[in-house]
Design a protein around this motif. Structure first.
Motif, PDB file in Angstrom:
ATOM      1  N   PHE A  73      23.667   1.605  39.402  1.00  0.00           N
ATOM      2  CA  PHE A  73      22.216   1.628  39.513  1.00  0.00           C
ATOM      3  C   PHE A  73      21.782   1.038  40.842  1.00  0.00           C
ATOM      4  O   PHE A  73      22.242  -0.030  41.252  1.00  0.00           O
ATOM      5  CB  PHE A  73      21.571   0.853  38.364  1.00  0.00           C
ATOM      6  CG  PHE A  73      20.084   0.761  38.477  1.00  0.00           C
ATOM      7  CD1 PHE A  73      19.294   1.872  38.226  1.00  0.00           C
ATOM      8  CD2 PHE A  73      19.468  -0.421  38.863  1.00  0.00           C
ATOM      9  CE1 PHE A  73      17.912   1.806  38.343  1.00  0.00           C
ATOM     10  CE2 PHE A  73      18.093  -0.503  38.979  1.00  0.00           C
ATOM     11  CZ  PHE A  73      17.319   0.612  38.722  1.00  0.00           C
ATOM     12  N   THR A  74      20.888   1.730  41.524  1.00  0.00           N
ATOM     13  CA  THR A  74      20.342   1.279  42.799  1.00  0.00           C
ATOM     14  C   THR A  74      18.826   1.251  42.711  1.00  0.00           C
ATOM     15  O   THR A  74      18.219   2.202  42.229  1.00  0.00           O
ATOM     16  CB  THR A  74      20.774   2.218  43.949  1.00  0.00           C
ATOM     17  OG1 THR A  74      22.194   2.195  44.037  1.00  0.00           O
ATOM     18  CG2 THR A  74      20.180   1.784  45.265  1.00  0.00           C
ATOM     19  N   SER A  90      18.881 -13.562  48.240  1.00  0.00           N
ATOM     20  CA  SER A  90      18.616 -12.381  47.409  1.00  0.00           C
ATOM     21  C   SER A  90      19.977 -11.761  47.101  1.00  0.00           C
ATOM     22  O   SER A  90      20.422 -10.849  47.792  1.00  0.00           O
ATOM     23  CB  SER A  90      17.725 -11.372  48.139  1.00  0.00           C
ATOM     24  OG  SER A  90      16.459 -11.903  48.374  1.00  0.00           O
ATOM     25  N   PRO A  91      20.685 -12.291  46.089  1.00  0.00           N
ATOM     26  CA  PRO A  91      22.062 -11.864  45.828  1.00  0.00           C
ATOM     27  C   PRO A  91      22.208 -10.352  45.694  1.00  0.00           C
ATOM     28  O   PRO A  91      21.432  -9.709  45.002  1.00  0.00           O
ATOM     29  CB  PRO A  91      22.412 -12.557  44.507  1.00  0.00           C
ATOM     30  CG  PRO A  91      21.467 -13.698  44.407  1.00  0.00           C
ATOM     31  CD  PRO A  91      20.213 -13.254  45.106  1.00  0.00           C
ATOM     32  N   GLY A  92      23.204  -9.826  46.386  1.00  0.00           N
ATOM     33  CA  GLY A  92      23.518  -8.406  46.299  1.00  0.00           C
ATOM     34  C   GLY A  92      22.596  -7.498  47.082  1.00  0.00           C
ATOM     35  O   GLY A  92      22.740  -6.287  47.037  1.00  0.00           O
ATOM     36  N   ALA A 134      26.451  -4.286  40.743  1.00  0.00           N
ATOM     37  CA  ALA A 134      27.910  -4.210  40.651  1.00  0.00           C
ATOM     38  C   ALA A 134      28.354  -3.897  39.224  1.00  0.00           C
ATOM     39  O   ALA A 134      29.355  -3.214  39.024  1.00  0.00           O
ATOM     40  CB  ALA A 134      28.533  -5.520  41.118  1.00  0.00           C
ATOM     41  N   GLU A 135      27.624  -4.388  38.259  1.00  0.00           N
ATOM     42  CA  GLU A 135      27.961  -4.178  36.850  1.00  0.00           C
ATOM     43  C   GLU A 135      26.996  -3.167  36.233  1.00  0.00           C
ATOM     44  O   GLU A 135      25.817  -3.148  36.583  1.00  0.00           O
ATOM     45  CB  GLU A 135      27.868  -5.496  36.076  1.00  0.00           C
ATOM     46  CG  GLU A 135      28.827  -6.565  36.564  1.00  0.00           C
ATOM     47  CD  GLU A 135      30.273  -6.188  36.346  1.00  0.00           C
ATOM     48  OE1 GLU A 135      30.583  -5.580  35.297  1.00  0.00           O
ATOM     49  OE2 GLU A 135      31.099  -6.501  37.228  1.00  0.00           O
ATOM     50  N   GLY A 143      17.232  -6.755  33.215  1.00  0.00           N
ATOM     51  CA  GLY A 143      17.484  -7.829  34.162  1.00  0.00           C
ATOM     52  C   GLY A 143      16.376  -7.882  35.186  1.00  0.00           C
ATOM     53  O   GLY A 143      15.424  -7.096  35.145  1.00  0.00           O
ATOM     54  N   GLN A 144      16.502  -8.824  36.112  1.00  0.00           N
ATOM     55  CA  GLN A 144      15.488  -8.985  37.145  1.00  0.00           C
ATOM     56  C   GLN A 144      16.136  -9.191  38.504  1.00  0.00           C
ATOM     57  O   GLN A 144      17.220  -9.763  38.603  1.00  0.00           O
ATOM     58  CB  GLN A 144      14.586 -10.185  36.849  1.00  0.00           C
ATOM     59  CG  GLN A 144      13.703  -9.986  35.652  1.00  0.00           C
ATOM     60  CD  GLN A 144      12.758 -11.158  35.450  1.00  0.00           C
ATOM     61  OE1 GLN A 144      13.076 -12.306  35.730  1.00  0.00           O
ATOM     62  NE2 GLN A 144      11.565 -10.856  34.943  1.00  0.00           N
ATOM     63  N   LEU A 145      15.433  -8.734  39.517  1.00  0.00           N
ATOM     64  CA  LEU A 145      15.796  -8.942  40.909  1.00  0.00           C
ATOM     65  C   LEU A 145      14.590  -9.597  41.565  1.00  0.00           C
ATOM     66  O   LEU A 145      13.451  -9.230  41.266  1.00  0.00           O
ATOM     67  CB  LEU A 145      16.099  -7.602  41.587  1.00  0.00           C
ATOM     68  CG  LEU A 145      17.184  -6.767  40.931  1.00  0.00           C
ATOM     69  CD1 LEU A 145      17.133  -5.327  41.434  1.00  0.00           C
ATOM     70  CD2 LEU A 145      18.547  -7.379  41.193  1.00  0.00           C
TER      71      LEU A 145
END
Length: 152
Positions: A73-74, A90-92, A134-135, A143-145
């Protein structure tokens, strides 16, 4: 108020699997508030009005609306013109400084000035942020970004 309307209009992230993954975004003003005892508390409030220098926190929430996992997913989020990316963790995340054409780590990106000279990209050059998870997102998972910016 006009600024807020345009700010919110630019927060619409793009996703590769829009039929299975629902996206929503929110923005909060982040302030350090000194308490009576001298301690400082960080608050996040919905913006009713923002001014240059205000710190903002952007939260992109994703939810897999199917029972099947979603892999690779992107999500890509444009940086509002009136906001400069604030160089925090900002991980990833990968970044673009050219309107979303080329992505990479900020330290690896180059900006070409109007006179043709090149310089290393800075946080305030960021035009887009992209995450590739990644997962896989589990069936019905979420989830959240997050990322931060400052009003120019």
């Amino acid at each position: 108020m006009k600024f807020l309307i345009s700010l919110f209009a630019l927060l619409a992230p793009a996703a590769a699997l829009a039929n299975q993954v629902e996206l929503s975004s929110e923005v909060f003003v982040e302030r350090n508030v000194e308490q009576a005892d001298g301690t400082v508390t960080v608050t996040h409030t919905e913006p009713s009005q923002v001014v240059p220098g205000d710190s903002l926190v952007f939260v992109l929430t994703y939810r897999n609306s199917s029972a099947e996992p979603v892999a690779n997913f992107t999500a890509t989020n444009p940086m509002p013109d009136a906001v400069a990316y604030r160089d925090t963790d900002s991980p990833g995340a990968e970044f673009s400084v050219d309107g979303g054409t080329v992505f990479g780590l900020l330290a690896d990106l180059i900006v070409t000035e109007e006179d043709g000279t090149e310089r290393p990209a800075r946080a305030d050059d960021v035009t887009h942020i992209r995450w590739t998870l990644a997962e896989p997102i589990a069936g019905n998972g979420s989830g959240q970004l997050t990322f931060r910016g400052v009003v120019r």
